[in-house]
Design an enzyme around this catalytic site. Structure first.
Site, PDB file in Angstrom:
ATOM      1  N   ASN A 184       0.825  -1.204   0.000  1.00  0.00           N
ATOM      2  CA  ASN A 184       0.000   0.000   0.000  1.00  0.00           C
ATOM      3  C   ASN A 184       0.862   1.258   0.000  1.00  0.00           C
ATOM      4  OD1 ASN A 184      -2.742  -0.535  -0.260  1.00  0.00           O
ATOM      5  ND2 ASN A 184      -3.031  -0.925   1.909  1.00  0.00           N
ATOM      6  N   HIS A 214      10.119   2.111   5.706  1.00  0.00           N
ATOM      7  CA  HIS A 214       9.712   2.608   4.399  1.00  0.00           C
ATOM      8  C   HIS A 214      10.622   3.770   4.006  1.00  0.00           C
ATOM      9  CE1 HIS A 214       6.078   0.239   4.925  1.00  0.00           C
ATOM     10  NE2 HIS A 214       5.892   0.838   6.090  1.00  0.00           N
TER      11      HIS A 214
END
Length: 261
Positions: A184, A214
């Site tokens: 996502n 991330h």
């Protein structure tokens, strides 16, 4: 304006609890057929299973249930003119679904907001895009256990891995379609920047870390930036990002504020 929520898992539960504390709790939960009682018990609000049964005073729905729920409920909601906020950025990698949702929103005069979810820095990325971006890359680095149940398990021995291993290199579109429960963030990065087919993605299993990491790097007319974050899961829900749930709460709070950033 009253709101409803889709889903009754960890993120939906957190969002409902926090919005209740703030005095803006969802009035209803939308559940799949046969799951109404479970949803009511989980969130403590009435449930329904048909979009047609939503009262006319519901003006906003919060999607916390994943890609399939967005595909199942999103078009009908938007056609009715009901705005939608979703954490399911990866669903937009399906070009046909993205077109369907956009068409329904246009027909109903509604809007879809995709929250940042587990990542930050997307405001800067989107702003940089107005001046021109030359390259955007995303790396998702997670402990091996976080990739169980994904195609990574067929490429690596996740149980015995002793050093970082890159197992995917490709576009954000391919990453989001092949790793729907894990990419996502790659999709949100693509939506904010240069799109699904130009955003470069690397996915890594790293036994040396305990939190999901991330990383976004972008170059353009504005200059260059690198952003990284190490996220914690929701307590008791190792597969659910705390920041993803918080980003949904913030989106609702901002929508109800006279001044926002």
């Amino acid at each position: 304006m009253r709101t409803a929520i889709i889903g009754h898992g960890a993120i939906a539960s957190y969002v409902t609890t926090e919005l209740r504390r703030l005095g803006t709790a969802p009035a209803l939960v939308v559940a799949r057929p046969g799951r109404g009682q479970v949803a009511e018990a989980a969130l403590g609000i009435p449930a329904l299973t048909e979009i047609e049964d939503l009262p006319d005073d519901i003006g906003l729905v919060l999607d916390c249930a994943g890609h399939s729920a967005l595909a199942a409920f999103g078009p009908s909601l938007l056609t009715r003119g009901i705005d939608l906020i979703t954490v399911s950025a990866g669903a937009f990698a399906d070009a046909a679904l993205a077109d369907t949702l956009a068409g329904a929103a246009t027909a109903g005069g509604a809007r879809i907001q995709v929250v940042a979810g587990s990542i930050g820095g997307l405001d800067a990325l989107a702003a940089a895009g107005t001046g021109g971006l030359t390259r955007v890359s995303y790396r998702g680095r997670k402990p091996p256990a976080a990739w169980r149940g994904s195609p990574a398990a067929d490429l690596l021995d996740l149980e015995t891995l002793c050093e970082p291993a890159d197992f995917f290199r490709g576009t954000a579109r391919t990453a989001a379609l092949e790793y729907p429960k894990n990419a996502n963030v790659a999709a949100a990065t693509a939506l904010a920047g240069v799109g699904f087919d130009l955003t470069e993605v690397v996915l890594t299993a790293d036994p040396g870390i305990s939190r999901n990491r991330h990383e976004i790097t972008a170059d353009g007319v504005f200059g260059q930036f690198t952003f990284h974050i190490e996220g914690r899961p929701l307590p008791g829900a190792p597969g659910s990002s705390a920041l993803a749930a918080m980003s949904m709460v913030q989106a609702v709070v901002s929508r109800n504020s006279a001044i926002w950033t």
